[in-house]
Design a protein around this motif. Structure first.
Motif, PDB file in Angstrom:
ATOM      1  N   LEU A 127     -32.817  14.495  16.050  1.00 17.05           N
ATOM      2  CA  LEU A 127     -32.806  15.474  17.139  1.00 17.05           C
ATOM      3  C   LEU A 127     -31.410  15.516  17.750  1.00 17.05           C
ATOM      4  CD1 LEU A 127     -34.256  17.359  19.172  1.00 17.05           C
ATOM      5  CD2 LEU A 127     -34.823  15.289  20.486  1.00 17.05           C
ATOM      6  N   VAL A 128     -30.877  16.715  17.872  1.00 24.23           N
ATOM      7  CA  VAL A 128     -29.543  16.876  18.444  1.00 24.23           C
ATOM      8  C   VAL A 128     -29.535  18.109  19.338  1.00 24.23           C
ATOM      9  CG1 VAL A 128     -28.723  18.212  16.449  1.00 24.23           C
ATOM     10  CG2 VAL A 128     -27.074  16.954  17.850  1.00 24.23           C
ATOM     11  N   SER A 160     -23.482  17.509  16.581  1.00 29.03           N
ATOM     12  CA  SER A 160     -23.157  17.272  15.183  1.00 29.03           C
ATOM     13  C   SER A 160     -24.101  16.238  14.578  1.00 29.03           C
ATOM     14  CB  SER A 160     -21.719  16.762  15.045  1.00 29.03           C
ATOM     15  OG  SER A 160     -20.788  17.704  15.508  1.00 29.03           O
ATOM     16  N   LEU A 161     -24.281  16.371  13.295  1.00 22.76           N
ATOM     17  CA  LEU A 161     -25.000  15.368  12.504  1.00 22.76           C
ATOM     18  C   LEU A 161     -24.322  15.273  11.146  1.00 22.76           C
ATOM     19  CD1 LEU A 161     -28.809  16.110  13.042  1.00 22.76           C
ATOM     20  CD2 LEU A 161     -27.576  14.073  13.797  1.00 22.76           C
ATOM     21  N   PRO A 179     -29.926  26.105  17.378  1.00 22.44           N
ATOM     22  CA  PRO A 179     -31.384  25.942  17.210  1.00 22.44           C
ATOM     23  C   PRO A 179     -31.883  26.490  15.876  1.00 22.44           C
ATOM     24  CG  PRO A 179     -30.888  26.614  19.446  1.00 22.44           C
ATOM     25  CD  PRO A 179     -29.585  26.676  18.696  1.00 22.44           C
ATOM     26  N   GLU A 180     -31.256  27.540  15.375  1.00 23.40           N
ATOM     27  CA  GLU A 180     -31.692  28.110  14.102  1.00 23.40           C
ATOM     28  C   GLU A 180     -31.322  27.242  12.901  1.00 23.40           C
ATOM     29  OE1 GLU A 180     -29.869  29.606  16.502  1.00 23.40           O
ATOM     30  OE2 GLU A 180     -28.351  30.953  15.626  1.00 23.40           O
ATOM     31  N   VAL A 218     -32.651  20.912  16.265  1.00 18.27           N
ATOM     32  CA  VAL A 218     -31.611  21.247  17.232  1.00 18.27           C
ATOM     33  C   VAL A 218     -32.295  21.868  18.440  1.00 18.27           C
ATOM     34  CG1 VAL A 218     -29.437  22.442  17.636  1.00 18.27           C
ATOM     35  CG2 VAL A 218     -30.042  21.670  15.324  1.00 18.27           C
ATOM     36  N   SER A 219     -32.295  21.128  19.525  1.00 19.18           N
ATOM     37  CA  SER A 219     -33.034  21.571  20.714  1.00 19.18           C
ATOM     38  C   SER A 219     -32.474  20.878  21.941  1.00 19.18           C
ATOM     39  CB  SER A 219     -34.516  21.249  20.555  1.00 19.18           C
ATOM     40  OG  SER A 219     -35.229  21.571  21.742  1.00 19.18           O
ATOM     41  N   SER A 220     -32.530  21.587  23.051  1.00 21.09           N
ATOM     42  CA  SER A 220     -32.137  20.983  24.316  1.00 21.09           C
ATOM     43  C   SER A 220     -33.346  20.409  25.035  1.00 21.09           C
ATOM     44  CB  SER A 220     -31.419  22.006  25.190  1.00 21.09           C
ATOM     45  OG  SER A 220     -32.237  23.141  25.378  1.00 21.09           O
TER      46      SER A 220
END
Length: 116
Positions: free
Chosen positions: A11-12, A17-18, A88-89, A114-116
């Motif tokens: 989760l980022v 970045s990952l 997010p996409e 990818v989410s806040s």
């Protein structure tokens, strides 16, 4: 036994970045071009990026150009995908794939959210 084992997902937050890794075993890694393919929830497979056997040529889907970087270390039998400026996409399961002529192998995938 042929294995492709992805790791590095998670989760980022957007903009983060990952770095994904795919460790290969059971075949001659540097005979194979390697790719990353992803599948977003409820959608089909989407090709992300590819790299030739030597690492000298790399290819990207248009949406990933400038944000993602593929690389490989043939001494470690590993291919990487550095993902920056995540959106997010970009949320999906990311799979690595190895191909050499008619032969192809898939990993089990790693989830990127990818989410806040």
């Amino acid at each position: 036994e042929v294995q492709l084992v992805e790791s590095g997902g998670g989760l980022v937050q957007p903009g983060g970045s990952l770095r994904l890794s795919c460790a290969a075993s059971g075949f001659t890694f540097d005979d194979y071009a390697m790719s990353w393919v992803r599948q977003a929830p409820g959608k089909g497979l989407e090709w992300v990026s590819a790299i030739d056997w030597s690492g000298g040529n790399t290819y990207y889907a248009e949406r990933m150009k400038g944000r993602f970087t593929i690389s490989r270390d043939n001494a470690k039998n590993t291919v990487y995908l550095q993902m920056n400026s995540l959106k997010p996409e970009d949320t999906a399961v990311y799979y690595c794939h190895g191909a050499s002529g008619p032969m192809g192998y898939w990993g089990q995938g790693t989830q990127v959210t990818v989410s806040s």
